[in-house]
Write a protein that holds these residues in place. Sequence first.
Motif, PDB file in Angstrom:
ATOM      1  N   ALA A   1      -2.159  18.458  -9.419  1.00 21.12           N
ATOM      2  CA  ALA A   1      -2.467  18.551  -7.987  1.00 21.12           C
ATOM      3  C   ALA A   1      -1.396  19.310  -7.237  1.00 21.12           C
ATOM      4  O   ALA A   1      -0.216  19.289  -7.585  1.00 21.12           O
ATOM      5  N   SER A   2      -1.803  19.977  -6.172  1.00 19.01           N
ATOM      6  CA  SER A   2      -0.852  20.641  -5.296  1.00 19.01           C
ATOM      7  C   SER A   2      -0.074  19.602  -4.499  1.00 19.01           C
ATOM      8  O   SER A   2      -0.643  18.621  -4.021  1.00 19.01           O
ATOM      9  N   PRO A   3       1.259  19.801  -4.350  1.00 21.37           N
ATOM     10  CA  PRO A   3       2.020  18.882  -3.497  1.00 21.37           C
ATOM     11  C   PRO A   3       1.447  18.803  -2.088  1.00 21.37           C
ATOM     12  O   PRO A   3       1.552  17.782  -1.425  1.00 21.37           O
ATOM     13  N   GLU A   4       0.836  19.886  -1.638  1.00 22.50           N
ATOM     14  CA  GLU A   4       0.230  19.885  -0.308  1.00 22.50           C
ATOM     15  C   GLU A   4      -0.905  18.875  -0.207  1.00 22.50           C
ATOM     16  O   GLU A   4      -1.234  18.427   0.887  1.00 22.50           O
ATOM     17  N   LEU A   5      -1.529  18.533  -1.332  1.00 25.48           N
ATOM     18  CA  LEU A   5      -2.573  17.515  -1.318  1.00 25.48           C
ATOM     19  C   LEU A   5      -1.988  16.137  -1.580  1.00 25.48           C
ATOM     20  O   LEU A   5      -2.465  15.139  -1.041  1.00 25.48           O
ATOM     21  N   VAL A   6      -0.922  16.077  -2.391  1.00 28.97           N
ATOM     22  CA  VAL A   6      -0.341  14.784  -2.754  1.00 28.97           C
ATOM     23  C   VAL A   6       0.451  14.185  -1.599  1.00 28.97           C
ATOM     24  O   VAL A   6       0.305  13.005  -1.267  1.00 28.97           O
ATOM     25  N   PHE A   7       1.297  14.969  -0.934  1.00 29.12           N
ATOM     26  CA  PHE A   7       2.159  14.415   0.097  1.00 29.12           C
ATOM     27  C   PHE A   7       1.392  13.856   1.304  1.00 29.12           C
ATOM     28  O   PHE A   7       1.765  12.815   1.834  1.00 29.12           O
ATOM     29  N   PRO A   8       0.325  14.518   1.767  1.00 25.58           N
ATOM     30  CA  PRO A   8      -0.461  13.887   2.834  1.00 25.58           C
ATOM     31  C   PRO A   8      -1.069  12.553   2.401  1.00 25.58           C
ATOM     32  O   PRO A   8      -1.098  11.591   3.177  1.00 25.58           O
ATOM     33  N   LEU A   9      -1.554  12.506   1.164  1.00 24.23           N
ATOM     34  CA  LEU A   9      -2.098  11.247   0.671  1.00 24.23           C
ATOM     35  C   LEU A   9      -1.001  10.190   0.616  1.00 24.23           C
ATOM     36  O   LEU A   9      -1.234   9.003   0.886  1.00 24.23           O
ATOM     37  N   LEU A  10       0.228  10.631   0.310  1.00 26.12           N
ATOM     38  CA  LEU A  10       1.365   9.712   0.291  1.00 26.12           C
ATOM     39  C   LEU A  10       1.539   9.036   1.643  1.00 26.12           C
ATOM     40  O   LEU A  10       1.842   7.840   1.720  1.00 26.12           O
ATOM     41  N   SER A  11       1.371   9.783   2.741  1.00 28.36           N
ATOM     42  CA  SER A  11       1.560   9.198   4.071  1.00 28.36           C
ATOM     43  C   SER A  11       0.599   8.042   4.296  1.00 28.36           C
ATOM     44  O   SER A  11       0.944   7.044   4.948  1.00 28.36           O
ATOM     45  N   LEU A  12      -0.613   8.148   3.753  1.00 29.65           N
ATOM     46  CA  LEU A  12      -1.576   7.052   3.859  1.00 29.65           C
ATOM     47  C   LEU A  12      -1.197   5.889   2.949  1.00 29.65           C
ATOM     48  O   LEU A  12      -1.326   4.719   3.328  1.00 29.65           O
ATOM     49  N   LEU A  13      -0.737   6.199   1.739  1.00 29.79           N
ATOM     50  CA  LEU A  13      -0.366   5.138   0.801  1.00 29.79           C
ATOM     51  C   LEU A  13       0.799   4.320   1.343  1.00 29.79           C
ATOM     52  O   LEU A  13       0.830   3.093   1.204  1.00 29.79           O
ATOM     53  N   VAL A  14       1.774   5.006   1.958  1.00 28.69           N
ATOM     54  CA  VAL A  14       2.955   4.306   2.472  1.00 28.69           C
ATOM     55  C   VAL A  14       2.573   3.353   3.599  1.00 28.69           C
ATOM     56  O   VAL A  14       3.081   2.239   3.687  1.00 28.69           O
TER      57      VAL A  14
ATOM     58  N   LEU B   1      -6.810   1.952  -0.937  1.00 27.96           N
ATOM     59  CA  LEU B   1      -6.464   3.364  -1.041  1.00 27.96           C
ATOM     60  C   LEU B   1      -5.455   3.588  -2.162  1.00 27.96           C
ATOM     61  O   LEU B   1      -5.510   4.594  -2.873  1.00 27.96           O
ATOM     62  N   ILE B   2      -4.527   2.638  -2.331  1.00 24.04           N
ATOM     63  CA  ILE B   2      -3.535   2.764  -3.401  1.00 24.04           C
ATOM     64  C   ILE B   2      -4.220   2.763  -4.764  1.00 24.04           C
ATOM     65  O   ILE B   2      -3.894   3.573  -5.640  1.00 24.04           O
ATOM     66  N   ALA B   3      -5.191   1.849  -4.962  1.00 26.04           N
ATOM     67  CA  ALA B   3      -5.915   1.791  -6.238  1.00 26.04           C
ATOM     68  C   ALA B   3      -6.721   3.067  -6.449  1.00 26.04           C
ATOM     69  O   ALA B   3      -6.770   3.614  -7.554  1.00 26.04           O
ATOM     70  N   PHE B   4      -7.353   3.564  -5.373  1.00 20.17           N
ATOM     71  CA  PHE B   4      -8.140   4.803  -5.464  1.00 20.17           C
ATOM     72  C   PHE B   4      -7.248   5.971  -5.871  1.00 20.17           C
ATOM     73  O   PHE B   4      -7.568   6.725  -6.799  1.00 20.17           O
ATOM     74  N   ALA B   5      -6.112   6.128  -5.180  1.00 21.12           N
ATOM     75  CA  ALA B   5      -5.207   7.243  -5.480  1.00 21.12           C
ATOM     76  C   ALA B   5      -4.638   7.116  -6.881  1.00 21.12           C
ATOM     77  O   ALA B   5      -4.513   8.115  -7.609  1.00 21.12           O
ATOM     78  N   GLY B   6      -4.297   5.888  -7.285  1.00 22.97           N
ATOM     79  CA  GLY B   6      -3.754   5.691  -8.627  1.00 22.97           C
ATOM     80  C   GLY B   6      -4.733   6.131  -9.700  1.00 22.97           C
ATOM     81  O   GLY B   6      -4.353   6.795 -10.679  1.00 22.97           O
TER      82      GLY B   6
END
Length: 449
Positions: A406-419, A388-393
């Motif tokens: 990108a909207s922060p509303e889309l980035v921050f949820p994805l962050l929860s998965l990356l973390v 997922l990290i490689a995909f998001a990167g």
Amino acid sequence: MLPLKYLLSLSPIGAPSLESSRSPAPERLQLTGRALVIGSVAAASMAAGVVGASATAVRHGRPAGRRRLAREIARTVARLGPTFIKAAQVLGTRRDVVPAWLCDELSMLQDDVPPMTATQGRTALREAYGDELDEVFVTVEKVPTASGSIACVYRATLLDGGTVALKLRRPGIGPRMAADLALLRRGAALVARLPMFRGVPVREVIDNLCESVLGQIDLGREGRDLGRLREDLGSVPRVLVPRVHPEASRPAAIVMDFVPDLAVDTADRCPPALRRRFAASALTVVYQMLFINGFVHCDLHPGNLYFTRGGQVVVLDAGFSVQLSERMRDLFANFFLNMSIGRGERCAAIVLESAIGVSDDADVGAFTEGVTDLVARSYKLSAKEFSLIAFAGELFDLQRRYGVAASPELVFPLLSLLVVEGTVRSLDPDIDFQETAKPILNRALFGIR
């Protein structure tokens, strides 16, 4: 443990609290003085860093030079204090606007700091409770059980005899961080005028960043957020969010149930079957927040996500949490569903639909083609090969390259998965992120929430 009357008898009056910093804005003189300190520290630190990075680039190539520069930037941020550390941690997630080589260093910033001294602890107690302290607690331990740059956690006893965890904000930190964030906003306004940043939503990114940092200062808000998470995750089996005691909490203090024997290495000492259960439960927690409830804890690193030998997943510290709008929750769920079934064009359309800015020279066609190819390649990977990290990167790189913010509303949820991905992978290397999501996605998109 120290009796409260003894603590209070030695307690000096502390600096003004966060609440006092919210009425009038920080005075111009204060901001100027703080700006001079920040400027001098940053200039001295970065001057040496740029020289060192340039020498490294000459000897070992530009990528090595960039890595060295990124490390120097991270060290400079650490020297500037907790406001900039917290801001850099959040900014390190914005790979759509910040180069990946810099994000890697910023996102790894640690703000591990010494605990409050006994004197600072007494001041923090006085700031939070004033003369009401002995009406709430019988005792508060002198030495914290955990320490961060914004707050420390103490074991305490309530009047009814219950053992609780008391999270206390460091004295005087609110006004200083408010001043630092005001300077960040002013700096962003200047940067946004530069030609090289035309089309980049600098102000929007910094405003969102500042709100995220302020949310971590306001312990009253964090206490309410913990209560919300406890309610939202109550239906998820084997998940525990400590109960908050609102009657004992204050804007500068959270009181919650004390969970004993929490250790970051508990899972390492458990059998493989229990480790796989931990992985599935942790991932279910994130999916429940993302796709069902829309209220998301974005910082589930090992210091906020624990496992017990009884099989429970314990979620702590909701300081960095976001509420998704219903529209964005639906868009994110659709993005993840389409990603899991290989519909790349639809994924690109969702990102474009949710974007907060598309530059004048954006190449929407090339962006769509790039996302379609990325999803197609990821869809064909096995669970063990998919990252997922490689995909998001790569997704964020496409956005930056083709002018889509990108909207922060889309980035921050994805962050929860990356973390959480690293923790989940270490527990169960074979777990399938996309397959595990499908039942929850079906409930979110087609069922009754």
